[in-house]
Design a protein around this motif. Sequence first.
Motif, PDB file in Angstrom:
ATOM      1  N   ALA A  11       0.829  -1.212   0.000  1.00 22.62           N
ATOM      2  CA  ALA A  11       0.000   0.000   0.000  1.00 22.62           C
ATOM      3  C   ALA A  11       0.863   1.261   0.000  1.00 22.62           C
ATOM      4  CB  ALA A  11      -0.935  -0.007   1.212  1.00 22.62           C
ATOM      5  N   ARG A  12       1.867   1.306   0.868  1.00 25.22           N
ATOM      6  CA  ARG A  12       2.728   2.493   0.981  1.00 25.22           C
ATOM      7  C   ARG A  12       3.524   2.759  -0.285  1.00 25.22           C
ATOM      8  NH1 ARG A  12       3.755  -0.051   5.594  1.00 25.22           N
ATOM      9  NH2 ARG A  12       5.855  -0.670   4.978  1.00 25.22           N
ATOM     10  N   ASN A  13       3.837   1.705  -1.022  1.00 23.52           N
ATOM     11  CA  ASN A  13       4.690   1.856  -2.197  1.00 23.52           C
ATOM     12  C   ASN A  13       3.920   1.851  -3.511  1.00 23.52           C
ATOM     13  OD1 ASN A  13       7.643   1.891  -1.215  1.00 23.52           O
ATOM     14  ND2 ASN A  13       6.641   0.351   0.037  1.00 23.52           N
ATOM     15  N   GLY A  14       2.617   1.998  -3.461  1.00 21.11           N
ATOM     16  CA  GLY A  14       1.808   2.197  -4.655  1.00 21.11           C
ATOM     17  C   GLY A  14       1.572   0.970  -5.516  1.00 21.11           C
ATOM     18  N   TYR A  15       1.640  -0.221  -4.935  1.00 22.30           N
ATOM     19  CA  TYR A  15       1.355  -1.428  -5.705  1.00 22.30           C
ATOM     20  C   TYR A  15      -0.153  -1.566  -5.862  1.00 22.30           C
ATOM     21  CZ  TYR A  15       6.218  -2.674  -5.423  1.00 22.30           C
ATOM     22  OH  TYR A  15       7.582  -2.661  -5.556  1.00 22.30           O
ATOM     23  N   ALA A  16      -0.597  -1.888  -7.069  1.00 25.10           N
ATOM     24  CA  ALA A  16      -2.027  -1.982  -7.360  1.00 25.10           C
ATOM     25  C   ALA A  16      -2.656  -3.228  -6.775  1.00 25.10           C
ATOM     26  CB  ALA A  16      -2.249  -1.961  -8.876  1.00 25.10           C
ATOM     27  N   ASN A  17      -1.844  -4.230  -6.479  1.00 26.79           N
ATOM     28  CA  ASN A  17      -2.390  -5.499  -6.027  1.00 26.79           C
ATOM     29  C   ASN A  17      -1.329  -6.260  -5.249  1.00 26.79           C
ATOM     30  OD1 ASN A  17      -4.540  -7.511  -6.120  1.00 26.79           O
ATOM     31  ND2 ASN A  17      -3.173  -8.690  -7.408  1.00 26.79           N
ATOM     32  N   LEU A  18      -1.783  -7.012  -4.267  1.00 21.99           N
ATOM     33  CA  LEU A  18      -0.947  -7.965  -3.556  1.00 21.99           C
ATOM     34  C   LEU A  18      -1.594  -9.323  -3.775  1.00 21.99           C
ATOM     35  CD1 LEU A  18       1.281  -8.832  -1.546  1.00 21.99           C
ATOM     36  CD2 LEU A  18      -0.336  -8.318   0.299  1.00 21.99           C
ATOM     37  N   SER A  19      -0.853 -10.251  -4.345  1.00 19.80           N
ATOM     38  CA  SER A  19      -1.412 -11.578  -4.589  1.00 19.80           C
ATOM     39  C   SER A  19      -0.473 -12.635  -4.035  1.00 19.80           C
ATOM     40  CB  SER A  19      -1.657 -11.802  -6.087  1.00 19.80           C
ATOM     41  OG  SER A  19      -0.439 -11.764  -6.800  1.00 19.80           O
ATOM     42  N   TRP A  20      -0.995 -13.849  -3.908  1.00 21.28           N
ATOM     43  CA  TRP A  20      -0.205 -14.966  -3.393  1.00 21.28           C
ATOM     44  C   TRP A  20      -0.869 -16.265  -3.804  1.00 21.28           C
ATOM     45  CZ3 TRP A  20      -3.178 -11.697  -0.512  1.00 21.28           C
ATOM     46  CH2 TRP A  20      -4.278 -12.242   0.126  1.00 21.28           C
ATOM     47  N   THR A  21      -0.112 -17.336  -3.671  1.00 20.18           N
ATOM     48  CA  THR A  21      -0.658 -18.666  -3.905  1.00 20.18           C
ATOM     49  C   THR A  21      -0.275 -19.537  -2.706  1.00 20.18           C
ATOM     50  OG1 THR A  21       1.310 -19.428  -5.091  1.00 20.18           O
ATOM     51  CG2 THR A  21      -0.483 -18.517  -6.428  1.00 20.18           C
ATOM     52  N   THR A  22      -0.995 -20.599  -2.548  1.00 17.98           N
ATOM     53  CA  THR A  22      -0.638 -21.591  -1.541  1.00 17.98           C
ATOM     54  C   THR A  22      -0.998 -22.954  -2.100  1.00 17.98           C
ATOM     55  OG1 THR A  22      -0.731 -22.166   0.807  1.00 17.98           O
ATOM     56  CG2 THR A  22      -2.825 -21.563  -0.241  1.00 17.98           C
ATOM     57  N   HIS A  23      -0.414 -23.967  -1.553  1.00 13.42           N
ATOM     58  CA  HIS A  23      -0.664 -25.326  -2.042  1.00 13.42           C
ATOM     59  C   HIS A  23      -2.132 -25.692  -1.839  1.00 13.42           C
ATOM     60  CE1 HIS A  23      -0.403 -29.687  -2.471  1.00 13.42           C
ATOM     61  NE2 HIS A  23       0.715 -29.439  -3.153  1.00 13.42           N
ATOM     62  N   LYS A  24      -2.692 -26.421  -2.774  1.00 15.87           N
ATOM     63  CA  LYS A  24      -4.113 -26.772  -2.724  1.00 15.87           C
ATOM     64  C   LYS A  24      -4.472 -27.598  -1.502  1.00 15.87           C
ATOM     65  CE  LYS A  24      -3.525 -30.828  -5.680  1.00 15.87           C
ATOM     66  NZ  LYS A  24      -3.885 -31.460  -6.941  1.00 15.87           N
ATOM     67  N   GLU A  25      -3.496 -28.255  -0.886  1.00 17.28           N
ATOM     68  CA  GLU A  25      -3.769 -29.056   0.308  1.00 17.28           C
ATOM     69  C   GLU A  25      -3.312 -28.381   1.598  1.00 17.28           C
ATOM     70  OE1 GLU A  25      -2.342 -33.053  -0.225  1.00 17.28           O
ATOM     71  OE2 GLU A  25      -3.427 -33.269  -2.120  1.00 17.28           O
ATOM     72  N   ASN A  26      -2.869 -27.147   1.513  1.00 13.03           N
ATOM     73  CA  ASN A  26      -2.454 -26.412   2.710  1.00 13.03           C
ATOM     74  C   ASN A  26      -3.689 -25.696   3.274  1.00 13.03           C
ATOM     75  OD1 ASN A  26      -1.234 -24.943   4.723  1.00 13.03           O
ATOM     76  ND2 ASN A  26       0.471 -24.240   3.453  1.00 13.03           N
ATOM     77  N   PHE A  27      -4.553 -26.473   3.901  1.00 13.60           N
ATOM     78  CA  PHE A  27      -5.835 -25.960   4.379  1.00 13.60           C
ATOM     79  C   PHE A  27      -5.665 -24.953   5.512  1.00 13.60           C
ATOM     80  CE2 PHE A  27      -6.733 -30.277   2.708  1.00 13.60           C
ATOM     81  CZ  PHE A  27      -7.450 -29.877   1.590  1.00 13.60           C
ATOM     82  N   ARG A  28      -4.635 -25.136   6.321  1.00 16.38           N
ATOM     83  CA  ARG A  28      -4.385 -24.172   7.397  1.00 16.38           C
ATOM     84  C   ARG A  28      -4.087 -22.796   6.807  1.00 16.38           C
ATOM     85  NH1 ARG A  28      -0.684 -25.004  12.768  1.00 16.38           N
ATOM     86  NH2 ARG A  28      -1.212 -23.011  13.700  1.00 16.38           N
ATOM     87  N   ALA A  29      -3.246 -22.751   5.777  1.00 14.95           N
ATOM     88  CA  ALA A  29      -2.921 -21.469   5.136  1.00 14.95           C
ATOM     89  C   ALA A  29      -4.161 -20.878   4.468  1.00 14.95           C
ATOM     90  CB  ALA A  29      -1.802 -21.657   4.119  1.00 14.95           C
ATOM     91  N   GLN A  30      -4.952 -21.708   3.827  1.00 15.28           N
ATOM     92  CA  GLN A  30      -6.162 -21.218   3.162  1.00 15.28           C
ATOM     93  C   GLN A  30      -7.112 -20.576   4.175  1.00 15.28           C
ATOM     94  OE1 GLN A  30      -7.796 -24.393   0.682  1.00 15.28           O
ATOM     95  NE2 GLN A  30      -5.708 -24.990   0.179  1.00 15.28           N
ATOM     96  N   LYS A  31      -7.283 -21.218   5.325  1.00 16.05           N
ATOM     97  CA  LYS A  31      -8.136 -20.669   6.382  1.00 16.05           C
ATOM     98  C   LYS A  31      -7.569 -19.333   6.876  1.00 16.05           C
ATOM     99  CE  LYS A  31     -10.184 -21.910  10.821  1.00 16.05           C
ATOM    100  NZ  LYS A  31     -10.295 -22.929  11.863  1.00 16.05           N
ATOM    101  N   PHE A  32      -6.245 -19.280   7.029  1.00 13.68           N
ATOM    102  CA  PHE A  32      -5.592 -18.043   7.456  1.00 13.68           C
ATOM    103  C   PHE A  32      -5.835 -16.925   6.448  1.00 13.68           C
ATOM    104  CE2 PHE A  32      -1.825 -15.315   7.007  1.00 13.68           C
ATOM    105  CZ  PHE A  32      -1.866 -14.657   8.235  1.00 13.68           C
ATOM    106  N   TYR A  33      -5.630 -17.195   5.163  1.00 12.87           N
ATOM    107  CA  TYR A  33      -5.805 -16.157   4.148  1.00 12.87           C
ATOM    108  C   TYR A  33      -7.248 -15.709   4.042  1.00 12.87           C
ATOM    109  CZ  TYR A  33      -0.996 -17.118   2.807  1.00 12.87           C
ATOM    110  OH  TYR A  33       0.353 -17.263   2.808  1.00 12.87           O
ATOM    111  N   ASP A  34      -8.189 -16.622   4.241  1.00 15.94           N
ATOM    112  CA  ASP A  34      -9.601 -16.228   4.277  1.00 15.94           C
ATOM    113  C   ASP A  34      -9.833 -15.264   5.436  1.00 15.94           C
ATOM    114  OD1 ASP A  34     -10.201 -17.845   2.085  1.00 15.94           O
ATOM    115  OD2 ASP A  34     -10.982 -19.491   3.315  1.00 15.94           O
ATOM    116  N   LYS A  35      -9.268 -15.577   6.602  1.00 14.90           N
ATOM    117  CA  LYS A  35      -9.412 -14.735   7.794  1.00 14.90           C
ATOM    118  C   LYS A  35      -8.810 -13.349   7.558  1.00 14.90           C
ATOM    119  CE  LYS A  35      -6.971 -14.684  11.847  1.00 14.90           C
ATOM    120  NZ  LYS A  35      -6.232 -15.318  12.916  1.00 14.90           N
TER     121      LYS A  35
END
Length: 157
Positions: A112-136
């Motif tokens: 945000a501070r450096n003017g990026y239009a988007n922040l994106s990421w990927t996680t492994h399809k079976e990393n359910f803990r990370a998916q729950k975290f990113y949803d939160k």
Amino acid sequence: MTQVTIREATTQDIPQLRTLMLAYIVDFYEYRRPEDEKLDSLIHLLLEQKEGVQFVAETEEGVLVGFATLYFTYSTLRASKIAIMNDLYVIEAERGQGAAQKLFVACKGYAARNGYANLSWTTHKENFRAQKFYDKMGGELGEWLSYSINPTIGLGD
């Protein structure tokens, strides 16, 4: 609960950061160990902060317990620069205590501070803990599918 401070990585962090990155690559994702020279080169590249940046989670005792990596690129659709969070890792003993959230917030704030239009990421399809975290954290599952290829396979055919 361990209190952690989030900050940008420095050259003094290299030994601990190398250990954390190897735990992430080899132990967590079960990839082959990269050559030391390649890993060191990547760490130094990120310390320059021209193509990316790394944040570290540090305890009051000076122990690094996690890291997050942003890489910088561009989006043609947005006609703007974007940041990709390629890594967010916290050691097992510190998970669920807020370090990951603080690392994520640091990445989002940096973008945000450096003017990026988007922040994106990927996680492994079976990393359910990370998916729950990113949803939160307010992340939304995108409409794009992620593909990859080893560019050296199939050459000369």
